[in-house]
Design a protein around this motif. Structure first.
Motif, short mmCIF file in Angstrom:
data_model
loop_
_atom_site.label_atom_id
_atom_site.label_comp_id
_atom_site.label_asym_id
_atom_site.label_seq_id
_atom_site.Cartn_x
_atom_site.Cartn_y
_atom_site.Cartn_z
N ARG A 1 24.99 34.10 26.24
CA ARG A 1 24.38 32.82 26.58
C ARG A 1 25.37 31.68 26.53
N ASP A 2 26.46 31.83 25.79
CA ASP A 2 27.36 30.69 25.74
C ASP A 2 28.29 30.62 26.94
N GLY A 3 28.27 31.63 27.80
CA GLY A 3 29.00 31.51 29.07
C GLY A 3 30.46 31.83 29.00
N SER A 4 30.99 32.23 27.86
CA SER A 4 32.44 32.44 27.80
C SER A 4 32.84 33.72 28.50
N ALA A 5 32.01 34.74 28.49
CA ALA A 5 32.35 35.97 29.22
C ALA A 5 32.36 35.71 30.72
N ALA A 6 31.42 34.89 31.18
CA ALA A 6 31.38 34.56 32.60
C ALA A 6 32.66 33.85 33.03
N ILE A 7 33.14 32.94 32.17
CA ILE A 7 34.38 32.23 32.50
C ILE A 7 35.53 33.22 32.61
N THR A 8 35.62 34.12 31.64
CA THR A 8 36.72 35.08 31.66
C THR A 8 36.69 35.90 32.94
N GLY A 9 35.51 36.38 33.30
CA GLY A 9 35.40 37.18 34.52
C GLY A 9 35.79 36.38 35.75
N LEU A 10 35.31 35.17 35.83
CA LEU A 10 35.61 34.32 36.99
C LEU A 10 37.10 34.04 37.10
N LEU A 11 37.70 33.64 35.98
CA LEU A 11 39.11 33.29 36.02
C LEU A 11 39.96 34.51 36.33
N LEU A 12 39.59 35.64 35.76
CA LEU A 12 40.32 36.86 36.08
C LEU A 12 40.21 37.15 37.57
N GLY A 13 38.99 37.05 38.07
CA GLY A 13 38.80 37.32 39.50
C GLY A 13 39.65 36.42 40.38
N LEU A 14 39.82 35.17 39.95
CA LEU A 14 40.58 34.24 40.77
C LEU A 14 42.07 34.52 40.73
N THR A 15 42.53 35.36 39.83
CA THR A 15 43.97 35.68 39.82
C THR A 15 44.26 36.96 40.58
N LEU A 16 43.23 37.56 41.16
CA LEU A 16 43.42 38.86 41.80
C LEU A 16 43.63 38.71 43.30
N PRO A 17 44.29 39.69 43.91
CA PRO A 17 44.42 39.66 45.37
C PRO A 17 43.05 39.89 46.00
N PRO A 18 42.83 39.32 47.17
CA PRO A 18 41.51 39.44 47.78
C PRO A 18 41.12 40.87 48.12
N GLY A 19 42.10 41.77 48.25
CA GLY A 19 41.74 43.11 48.69
C GLY A 19 41.68 44.12 47.56
#
Lengths: 461, 335
Positions: B71-89
């Motif tokens: 509920r505090d949203g910290s796991a969501a942030i980690t997932g999002l930020l990790l995703g943004l460092t990945l190649p699109p493919g």
């Protein structure tokens, strides 16, 4: 002034004083019973000198001071002592107290008494008269005033600082005192300067009280160096160390007192009370209290007899509103929530804040995210997040090494914490554990520490 | 009194309005435009990769973490930020594995929220880089027109399957070109994000705007991005002046994951210093390491390791930069 009229860090809680800032002070009729705890001040509790069945007049001694750092307790209304009992104390314990059934129709006007002319008394006699009147600091800490006004010989005091800041939200006691009794405040300051032999006094007042600033400036004595100084509105401007820093630019070193930097600080209501002692001859038997918050029907500023039970006091203000949820003695930043309507007001109780459900703080905590806001808030520049982590692991010795003793439990860190971690409560537990262990050094092992402190949720919010 | 019981809590009985969940979810909200920009450049496959990373982060938190931790949203942030460092493919299963590793090894084994030393998203990325170096360095170019709907790379590959030979156009990233081919990239392209790279690398302008909002709300310490940009600019300008073949400050600032890293990764509250002075030193250290790794290290991109290395220094920085206690003489508090 040598200070910059402000201090670093601190927080800006909402003032919430509009409920009572413009409400004139009025007297509240005597209740049927007053209960006088024997411990109403910092230092050793008083010793009872009355028994069940004794008849007392308003102003009679019911408890005599026990030692130097102690204060006598006086009957706040004429009546009969019903018993000496253990009674709920605002600090949460059950403490010895004197119960007095008040005479019906007993008057509040002071009876004629022989009052010595204070101008003819030397400083030592003045201080003794203040001691016998049971005057303690009315700002909340209730330190015996006669001790502050007679510093040891090896300490030089050059300034009296009068605290008119009232930095706690909701409270308007000092504000109304300054607006309605400015001459009394100045007389009290004059007497204090005489006791200490100092030539200079400064009354520090936060800028959100322009009428108080004007009233005190208007009645300033021409023959004394008394300055009225406006200060930045910030919590805790009224804390001793912060006040001295803002007005005089001096920092009280850790472990030392204001007198070690040449200052004595007194609350503005204490000054007014000192004046009243010499005007009427009455000891400290009543004080001005702000009863406020959205949980009470008629927020007011009242002259209340010491020992009046909070249930009676709230009834005198129209009773509770339907959403009332908590009763706090003092201000919301440092005050203590009360469990019983029978709890009496003490000499040092400056306010009763009845919080409605929408005004209470959420109680569920999250883990510390090391955001650092508490470091930015702490006015004595400690590291609350580190101290909090140590406290949760009961590492009291490490906390002591981290200057826990300098923490004044002001509540700034708990106020800003986005995870609602009860930091001041953890620090208070740590201080108690260290104090308990220091008081019993031979016997104790870590068993002297209390049980593991639980996280905040005391009840569903 | 009324029927409700009296609430007994400790002082203070007032609280400032912000709460930890609100901080976390606001950061998540500011990442939404960045995700949208990445989708605009690289197509809908972006959403699949990011969703996989978020799912990978959320699952261990739900299963192994304390109750209510999501509920505090910290796991969501980690997932999002990790995703943004990945190649699109990147194959989705790899993104999922990265997210799971990030939360488990980057956060939970330290004791959960607030206890970790290293930025969890970067821990996840380091794991992926070491485990799947080929997939992690396959950079599709931004898509235009009808191509936009095609999934880049091998997004839907089955776990552990060998990558198929694909009909996708890849290109070197600006950093790769600079390091391995000594070729520059127009600054405008870098700023607006029309180059190839990881999902979050692209639109520097948008990230700066979102970061400015967070700084205004005081949810991140502005000193960290300011210090990083300043150090990188000054150092790369000095080196460029000494040897004009080296890239100049504009290129250094806008290429690669520096803007995303400086604004969102380095400013992670848990893994950055608590004192302002500590934040300046932290930022300077990251800036120096980024330039050094990019110019002389074996990798094209240095932001990830620069931040991870400085994360390790944070406990020491906190101790060394503590201010003196009120009224004390000059000596600092020592732990």
């Amino acid at each position: 002034m040598l200070g910059r009229l402000r201090f670093r860090h601190g927080v800006h809680p909402p003032e919430l004083k509009s409920l009572t800032a413009a409400v004139p002070i009025r007297r509240v009729p005597f209740p049927d019973e007053v209960v006088l705890p024997l411990r109403q001040h910092t230092g050793k509790p008083a010793r009872a000198v009355v028994r069940a069945g004794d008849r007392v007049e308003r102003g009679d001694v019911v408890g005599e001071a026990d030692g130097y750092v102690s204060s006598p307790v006086h009957a706040s209304a004429a009546g009969t002592v019903t018993e000496l009992a253990l009674w709920p104390h605002p600090d949460g314990s059950y403490a010895p107290a004197v119960r007095i059934a008040v005479d019906p129709y007993s008057p509040q006007a002071p009876r004629p008494r022989v009052v010595p002319d204070w101008t003819g008394l030397d400083p030592a006699a003045l201080v003794e008269a203040i001691r016998q009147a049971g005057v303690v600091g009315l700002g909340g800490a209730a330190f015996p005033t006669h001790v502050k006004l007679s510093p040891p010989r090896d300490v030089t005091v050059d300034t009296v600082l009068v605290n008119g800041c009232e930095c706690e939200p909701y409270l308007t006691t000092d504000h109304r005192t300054m607006v309605e009794y400015p001459e009394r405040v100045h007389l009290g300051v004059r007497i204090m300067m005489r006791c200490l032999g100092v030539k200079r006094a400064v009354i520090g007042i936060e800028r959100n009280k322009p009428d108080a600033l004007a009233a005190l400036e208007r009645t300033r004595p021409a023959d004394l160096d008394v300055a009225v100084q406006a200060l930045e509105v910030k919590y805790p401007q009224g804390a001793e160390k912060m006040l001295i820093k803002s007005v005089l630019g001096r920092e009280v070193p850790p472990g030392k007192l204001p007198m070690h930097v040449g200052v004595v600080v007194q609350n503005v209501a204490s000054a007014a009370t000192i004046a009243e002692v010499f005007e009427t001859g009455l000891p400290l038997v009543e004080r001005i209290v702000t009863v406020t918050g959205r949980g009470v029907a008629r927020p007011s500023n009242l002259i209340v007899p010491v020992g009046m039970k909070v249930g009676d006091l709230v009834a005198a203000c129209g009773g509770f509103t339907p959403t009332a949820r908590a009763i706090v003695f003092g201000g919301p930043m440092m005050g203590s929530a009360q469990a019983s309507l029978d709890t009496p007001l003490l000499k040092g109780t400056s306010g009763v804040v009845v919080l409605a459900a929408e005004e209470t703080k959420r109680t569920a905590s999250h883990p510390c995210i090391r955001c650092g806001r508490c470091l930015e808030a702490c006015p004595v520049f400690l590291d609350p997040q580190h101290l909090g982590q140590l406290a949760l692991r009961e590492r009291w010795d490490d906390m002591e090494a981290q200057h826990l003793a300098d923490c004044m439990l002001c509540g700034c860190c708990g106020y800003v914490c986005p995870s609602s971690i009860p930091l001041p409560q953890l620090f208070a537990l740590a201080k108690t554990a260290l104090r308990t262990r220091a008081a019993a050094p031979a016997a104790s092992a870590p068993a002297g520490a209390p049980a593991a402190p639980a996280a905040a949720s005391a009840s569903p919010a | 009194m009324n029927a409700a019981p009296m609430l007994i809590t400790a002082a203070p009985h007032l609280g400032a309005a912000d709460s930890t969940p609100r901080i976390m979810w606001t950061v998540v909200a500011t990442l939404a435009p960045v995700v949208a920009a990445a989708t605009a450049f690289f197509g809908p496959g972006v959403l699949l990769v990011i969703a996989a990373a978020v799912a990978g982060a959320v699952l261990p938190e739900r299963v192994l973490g304390p109750s209510g931790a999501l509920r505090d949203g910290s796991a969501a942030i980690t997932g999002l930020l990790l995703g943004l460092t990945l190649p699109p493919g990147l194959p989705m299963w790899m993104a999922f594995a990265g997210g799971a590793f990030a939360i488990t090894v980057g956060k939970l084994i330290f004791g959960g929220l607030g206890q970790n030393v290293f930025n969890p998203a970067l821990v996840g990325r380091a794991f992926l880089q070491a485990s799947f170096p080929v997939a992690m360095t396959t950079w599709p170019v931004p898509a235009t027109g009808a191509d936009w709907w095609k999934l880049r790379g091998d997004v839907l590959a089955l776990p552990f399957a060998s990558p198929r030979a694909l009909d996708v156009v890849t290109g070197a990233t600006p950093l790769g070109r600079m390091k391995f081919e000594r070729e520059g990239t127009p600054v405008v392209d870098l700023a607006l994000g029309t180059t190839s790279g990881s999902l979050g690398e692209t639109s520097a302008l948008l990230i700066l705007l979102c970061g400015a909002y967070l700084a205004w709300r005081r949810y991140l310490n502005w000193r960290i991005p300011a210090g990083i940009f300043g150090t990188v600019a000054v150092l790369s300008a000095a080196l460029h002046a000494l040897d004009p073949r080296l890239p100049g400050p504009a290129f250094m600032l806008l290429s690669g994951g520096l803007v995303l890293g400086a604004v969102y990764m380095a400013t992670d509250l848990v893994t950055s210093p608590v004192t302002n002075l500590g934040c300046w030193v932290f930022a300077a250290g990251i800036g120096v390491l980024v330039v050094v790794i990019r110019l002389w290290g074996g990798l094209a991109e240095g932001v990830m390791y620069a931040i991870l290395i400085m994360n390790a220094a944070v406990p020491a920085l906190n101790r060394l930069t503590h201010p003196r206690v009120f009224g004390a003489a000059r000596a600092r508090v020592r732990s």
